[in-house]
Design an enzyme around this catalytic site. Structure first.
Site, PDB file in Angstrom:
ATOM      1  CE  LYS A  46      -3.983  -4.000   1.350  1.00  0.00           C
ATOM      2  NZ  LYS A  46      -4.610  -3.291   2.191  1.00  0.00           N
ATOM      3  CG  HIS A  74     -14.892   0.436   2.009  1.00  0.00           C
ATOM      4  ND1 HIS A  74     -14.484  -0.032   3.443  1.00  0.00           N
ATOM      5  CD2 HIS A  74     -14.718  -1.108   1.520  1.00  0.00           C
ATOM      6  CE1 HIS A  74     -14.064  -1.357   3.502  1.00  0.00           C
ATOM      7  NE2 HIS A  74     -13.850  -1.935   2.400  1.00  0.00           N
ATOM      8  CG  ASP A 104      -6.518  -0.247   1.268  1.00  0.00           C
ATOM      9  OD1 ASP A 104      -6.684  -1.200   1.465  1.00  0.00           O
ATOM     10  OD2 ASP A 104      -6.695   0.860   2.057  1.00  0.00           O
ATOM     11  CG  HIS A 121      -8.054   5.321   3.304  1.00  0.00           C
ATOM     12  ND1 HIS A 121      -9.305   5.154   4.162  1.00  0.00           N
ATOM     13  CD2 HIS A 121      -7.767   4.151   2.876  1.00  0.00           C
ATOM     14  CE1 HIS A 121      -9.041   3.810   4.607  1.00  0.00           C
ATOM     15  NE2 HIS A 121      -8.292   3.186   3.733  1.00  0.00           N
ATOM     16  CG  ASP A 152      -2.035  -0.898   1.043  1.00  0.00           C
ATOM     17  OD1 ASP A 152      -1.854  -1.899   0.385  1.00  0.00           O
ATOM     18  OD2 ASP A 152      -2.933  -1.161   2.118  1.00  0.00           O
ATOM     19  CG  HIS A 176     -11.240   1.232   0.512  1.00  0.00           C
ATOM     20  ND1 HIS A 176     -11.179  -0.150   0.991  1.00  0.00           N
ATOM     21  CD2 HIS A 176     -10.123   1.538   1.309  1.00  0.00           C
ATOM     22  CE1 HIS A 176     -10.364  -0.565   1.845  1.00  0.00           C
ATOM     23  NE2 HIS A 176      -9.679   0.678   1.926  1.00  0.00           N
ATOM     24  CB  CYS A 198      -1.993  -2.651   5.426  1.00  0.00           C
ATOM     25  SG  CYS A 198      -3.718  -1.539   5.376  1.00  0.00           S
TER      26      CYS A 198
END
Length: 203
Positions: A106, A52, A46, A81, A8, A48, A151
Site C-alpha cells: 500500500k 511520495h 507500506d 519511510h 506494516d 512508498h 495504520c
C-alpha cells in the site's frame, strides 16, 4: 473462518528506523506466537515511491509532522519511510513469515497516503484485501502491528466497513501516540469492533 492481519511490521517502524514506533520491536515475539492460532495469516507492507507526497522532504520549507492538505484530506508530513526496495521497507527479519499466505502493498501512489491495508486514505483505490479475505470465506479479522493509532486503526475501520467482525489485539500493537491510540480504540468499539488481549487467544 478467522484471519490474522499483520499490519506494516517493517524495519522503518521499529526503533532505529526512520519513523520509529516506540517499543515497536516488542510485539514481534507475541505476533509470532499468535500466528499459530489462525488458519489464515496476511501481511500488509507500506511501499512508498521516493517522491511520495506524504514525505516532508518533498515539501521544501515544511517540517516533519506538520499538517498539509493532500487530495482534499488532512495529511501529516512524515519522515521518508518504507521507500520501495530499501532495507527500511522490508518486513522485520525476526517476524516469522512462513505462515503469511499473502502480502498486500500500500502507499504506492505518490499522490495520496494509504494508512489502511484495505484502501488509500481517499478510498479511491482498493488494495484487493477485502475481496481476498471474502474469497477465503473469512468472517472475522484480528489485527496486530504498527502503528496502533494510524495504520492498524485505519485498517480496523475499513474492516468494519467491509462487514468483517473486527478485533484489535491491543497488546500486539504499539502506537506513535498513546492518547491518539486510546481515541482510536474508543472509535473502533463505538463502530462495533472489539479490543482484546492476546491471552484470550493464546489461552
Amino acid at each position: 473462518m478467522k484471519a490474522l492481519l499483520l499490519i506494516d511490521i517493517q524495519n522503518d517502524f521499529l526503533p532505529g528506523g526512520t519513523l520509529a514506533v516506540p517499543e515497536g520491536d516488542q510485539i514481534i515475539p507475541l505476533v509470532n506466537q499468535l500466528q499459530e492460532k489462525f488458519n489464515l495469516v496476511v501481511a500488509t507492507q507500506d511501499w512508498h515511491p521516493q517522491n511520495h507526497k506524504s514525505f516532508a522532504s518533498n515539501h521544501p520549507g515544511k517540517k516533519v509532522f506538520s499538517i498539509i492538505e493532500l487530495q482534499g484530506l488532512e495529511q501529516v508530513l512524515w519522515p521518508a519511510h518504507c521507500v520501495q526496495a530499501t532495507a527500511g521497507a522490508q518486513l522485520v527479519k525476526t517476524l516469522d513469515t512462513r505462515r503469511v499466505e499473502a502480502l498486500f502493498r500500500k502507499g504506492t501512489n505518490p499522490e495520496v497516503d494509504s494508512y489502511s491495508g484495505f484502501y488509500d486514505n481517499g478510498h479511491l483505490k482498493s488494495t484487493g484485501l477485502a475481496d481476498y479475505l471474502r474469497g477465503k470465506q473469512v468472517k472475522e479479522v484480528y489485527l496486530a502491528g504498527l502503528a496502533g493509532d494510524y495504520c492498524v486503526y485505519y485498517s480496523a475501520k475499513d474492516a468494519l466497513q467491509e462487514g468483517f467482525t473486527t478485533y484489535l489485539i491491543e497488546d500486539a500493537c504499539r502506537p506513535i501516540n498513546q492518547q491518539a491510540y486510546q481515541q482510536a480504540k474508543d472509535d473502533i468499539t463505538s463502530k462495533g469492533g472489539h479490543v482484546v488481549q492476546s491471552h484470550t487467544l493464546l489461552g
